[in-house]
Design an enzyme around this catalytic site. Structure first.
Site, PDB file in Angstrom:
ATOM      1  N   SER A  80       0.798  -1.235   0.000  1.00 17.53           N
ATOM      2  CA  SER A  80       0.000   0.000   0.000  1.00 17.53           C
ATOM      3  C   SER A  80       0.826   1.279   0.000  1.00 17.53           C
ATOM      4  O   SER A  80       0.263   2.360  -0.210  1.00 17.53           O
ATOM      5  CB  SER A  80      -0.936   0.032   1.199  1.00 17.53           C
ATOM      6  OG  SER A  80      -1.974  -0.887   1.005  1.00 17.53           O
ATOM      7  N   LYS A  83       0.280   3.380  -2.922  1.00 16.22           N
ATOM      8  CA  LYS A  83      -0.936   4.187  -3.103  1.00 16.22           C
ATOM      9  C   LYS A  83      -0.635   5.689  -3.092  1.00 16.22           C
ATOM     10  O   LYS A  83      -1.277   6.468  -3.794  1.00 16.22           O
ATOM     11  CB  LYS A  83      -1.956   3.855  -2.016  1.00 16.22           C
ATOM     12  CG  LYS A  83      -2.528   2.450  -2.153  1.00 16.22           C
ATOM     13  CD  LYS A  83      -3.346   2.037  -0.941  1.00 16.22           C
ATOM     14  CE  LYS A  83      -3.889   0.621  -1.133  1.00 16.22           C
ATOM     15  NZ  LYS A  83      -4.500   0.052   0.072  1.00 16.22           N
ATOM     16  N   TYR A 205      -3.664  -2.809 -10.078  1.00 11.87           N
ATOM     17  CA  TYR A 205      -3.511  -2.525  -8.645  1.00 11.87           C
ATOM     18  C   TYR A 205      -2.650  -3.596  -7.965  1.00 11.87           C
ATOM     19  O   TYR A 205      -1.727  -3.280  -7.199  1.00 11.87           O
ATOM     20  CB  TYR A 205      -4.905  -2.432  -8.004  1.00 11.87           C
ATOM     21  CG  TYR A 205      -4.877  -2.401  -6.504  1.00 11.87           C
ATOM     22  CD1 TYR A 205      -4.417  -1.278  -5.815  1.00 11.87           C
ATOM     23  CD2 TYR A 205      -5.301  -3.503  -5.765  1.00 11.87           C
ATOM     24  CE1 TYR A 205      -4.379  -1.262  -4.425  1.00 11.87           C
ATOM     25  CE2 TYR A 205      -5.274  -3.493  -4.384  1.00 11.87           C
ATOM     26  CZ  TYR A 205      -4.807  -2.373  -3.719  1.00 11.87           C
ATOM     27  OH  TYR A 205      -4.758  -2.363  -2.344  1.00 11.87           O
ATOM     28  N   TYR A 257      -3.976   4.395   7.688  1.00  8.40           N
ATOM     29  CA  TYR A 257      -5.254   3.697   7.889  1.00  8.40           C
ATOM     30  C   TYR A 257      -6.012   4.279   9.067  1.00  8.40           C
ATOM     31  O   TYR A 257      -6.007   5.483   9.264  1.00  8.40           O
ATOM     32  CB  TYR A 257      -5.025   2.185   8.045  1.00  8.40           C
ATOM     33  CG  TYR A 257      -4.272   1.638   6.874  1.00  8.40           C
ATOM     34  CD1 TYR A 257      -4.844   1.656   5.609  1.00  8.40           C
ATOM     35  CD2 TYR A 257      -2.980   1.175   7.002  1.00  8.40           C
ATOM     36  CE1 TYR A 257      -4.152   1.194   4.512  1.00  8.40           C
ATOM     37  CE2 TYR A 257      -2.286   0.704   5.908  1.00  8.40           C
ATOM     38  CZ  TYR A 257      -2.877   0.723   4.672  1.00  8.40           C
ATOM     39  OH  TYR A 257      -2.192   0.281   3.593  1.00  8.40           O
ATOM     40  N   VAL A 275       1.176  -3.492   3.997  1.00  8.61           N
ATOM     41  CA  VAL A 275       1.185  -4.769   4.729  1.00  8.61           C
ATOM     42  C   VAL A 275       2.443  -5.600   4.478  1.00  8.61           C
ATOM     43  O   VAL A 275       2.660  -6.602   5.156  1.00  8.61           O
ATOM     44  CB  VAL A 275      -0.049  -5.645   4.413  1.00  8.61           C
ATOM     45  CG1 VAL A 275      -1.297  -5.098   5.049  1.00  8.61           C
ATOM     46  CG2 VAL A 275      -0.220  -5.854   2.931  1.00  8.61           C
TER      47      VAL A 275
HETATM   48  O1  DON Z   1      -4.974  -4.635  -1.269  1.00  8.95           O
HETATM   49  C1  DON Z   1      -4.216  -5.401  -0.705  1.00  8.95           C
HETATM   50  O2  DON Z   1      -4.641  -6.264  -0.024  1.00  8.95           O
HETATM   51  C2  DON Z   1      -2.695  -5.227  -0.806  1.00  8.95           C
HETATM   52  N1  DON Z   1      -2.205  -5.449  -2.074  1.00  8.95           N
HETATM   53  C3  DON Z   1      -2.237  -3.939  -0.286  1.00  8.95           C
HETATM   54  C4  DON Z   1      -2.687  -3.808   1.081  1.00  8.95           C
HETATM   55  C5  DON Z   1      -1.869  -2.996   1.962  1.00  8.95           C
HETATM   56  O3  DON Z   1      -0.669  -2.894   1.949  1.00  8.95           O
HETATM   57  C6  DON Z   1      -2.699  -2.383   2.956  1.00  8.95           C
HETATM   58  N2  DON Z   1      -1.918  -2.225   4.096  1.00  8.95           N
HETATM   59  N3  DON Z   1      -1.816  -2.053   5.140  1.00  8.95           N
END
Ligand code: DON
Length: 336
Positions: A80, A83, A205, A257, A275
């Site tokens: 993320s 993003k 994405y 978040y 993550v």
């Molecule tokens: O959308 C997802 O599940 C991941 N590719 C990215 C999520 C992410 O890193 C959110 N994080 N805390």
């Protein structure tokens, strides 16, 4: 176990030098390293293979000096953290108004993967949660088509100062398991926030999330945002200036978040976590900070990364509204 990144970094960075800033960074690193709480993300099976002991920190200054501690060159997937950068690119490519029509800039107070939109606008709350980021991927896809991913990869590489690549195992793992994100995308389609091929957009994405970086890369990438969109080493104008401003604002209010409010309050640095265990911090016109440690707290933020950036903010006076006698930040004297 992953090898150290084998693609060379921008070679013109000033050599690392022991100085007071280096000492503070090392101290902060050692303190944060002692925390072994948190869990590996496992909802993307490939992420569960990370080594829980990994912890790296990188700090880059606008003068081109880099400081590192620990596993700062260990590769991991950006997840993320991407993003923030794709939002910056979408503002440039589609224009601020068009982006704002599709995605808001309000913290959601909900988990990153919440299947929820702002009930008044019927649009995602912000571009830092999955629904918003998938909408941003959709916008980039509608403007750039099949070239969208190469465009993203090229800009992120230029921000990092070296060619980045995708971790294909992570990508495949997410393609195989990303049903919740597909559900979000279909819902976005149903309210008109997304148009076009859901599969193509969701895969874009997933692919942006699977880009492999190191804490050093994140430090340089954060620095490119901090340095008005220009890579401080290569002098490449990577990002649009207006888009950089918008990106930092949304990172400040929404980047962590459902911990974004307390982060802005106590740390006061625009930031974005992922993550995979990555975290980027942007200290405007001063520093880029990158951290990597895959043990996550229950909100999905890297435990050691959060600890390290919190301590750096305190030790160095990095909070955006810091009002110590020295001025906005004691880092200033390392930037002359
Ligand atoms: O959308 C997802 O599940 C991941 N590719 C990215 C999520 C992410 O890193 C959110 N994080 N805390």
């Amino acid at each position: 176990m992953e090898l150290e990144s084998d693609v060379p970094e921008a070679t013109t960075a000033l050599p690392e030098e022991p100085d007071e800033l280096a000492e503070i960074i090392e101290l902060v690193y050692q303190r944060a390293a002692a925390d072994d709480t948190g869990d590996l993300a496992d909802y993307i099976p490939e992420l569960a293979k990370a080594s829980p002991d990994d912890f790296g920190l990188g700090v880059a200054t606008v003068k081109g000096r880099l400081y590192t501690a620990g596993d700062a060159r260990k590769p991991f997937s950006i997840q993320s953290v991407s993003k923030a950068f794709t939002y910056c690119l979408a503002v440039e490519v589609a224009g601020r108004e068009a982006v704002l029509r599709r995605v808001g800039v309000e913290p959601s107070g909900d988990a990153f993967n919440a299947i929820e939109f702002n009930p008044h606008t019927r649009r995602p709350y912000n571009p830092m949660v999955n629904a918003g980021a998938i909408t941003i991927a959709g916008l980039l896809y509608s403007h750039l088509g099949a070239g969208a991913f190469d465009f993203i990869l090229d800009r992120l590489s230029r921000a990092a100062g070296r060619p980045l690549a995708v971790d294909e195992n992570i990508y495949r793992s997410e393609v195989a398991t990303g049903h919740r994100n597909r559900a979000i995308a279909h819902l976005l389609l149903s309210v008109g926030a997304l148009s076009g091929s859901v599969d193509a957009i969701v895969n874009l994405y997933f692919r942006q999330c699977a880009i492999r970086v190191t804490a050093v890369d994140l430090a340089w990438m954060g620095l490119t945002l901090a340095n008005l969109g220009e890579n401080a080493i290569t002098k490449d104008q990577v990002f649009d200036l207006q888009a950089v401003r918008d990106t930092q604002a949304v990172m400040f209010s929404c980047g962590m978040y459902d911990a974004s409010g307390s982060w802005a309050y106590s740390v006061g640095i625009p930031a974005k976590s992922g993550v995979g265990g990555g975290l980027v911090g942007v200290v405007n016109r001063q520093l880029g900070i990158g951290a990597y440690s895959p043990l996550l707290d229950h909100k999905g933020n890297t435990v050691r990364g959060v600890k390290a950036l919190t301590a750096l903010s305190e030790e160095l006076g990095l909070h955006a509204f810091d009002c110590t006698k020295q001025g906005s930040s004691i880092v200033e004297r390392f930037l002359r």
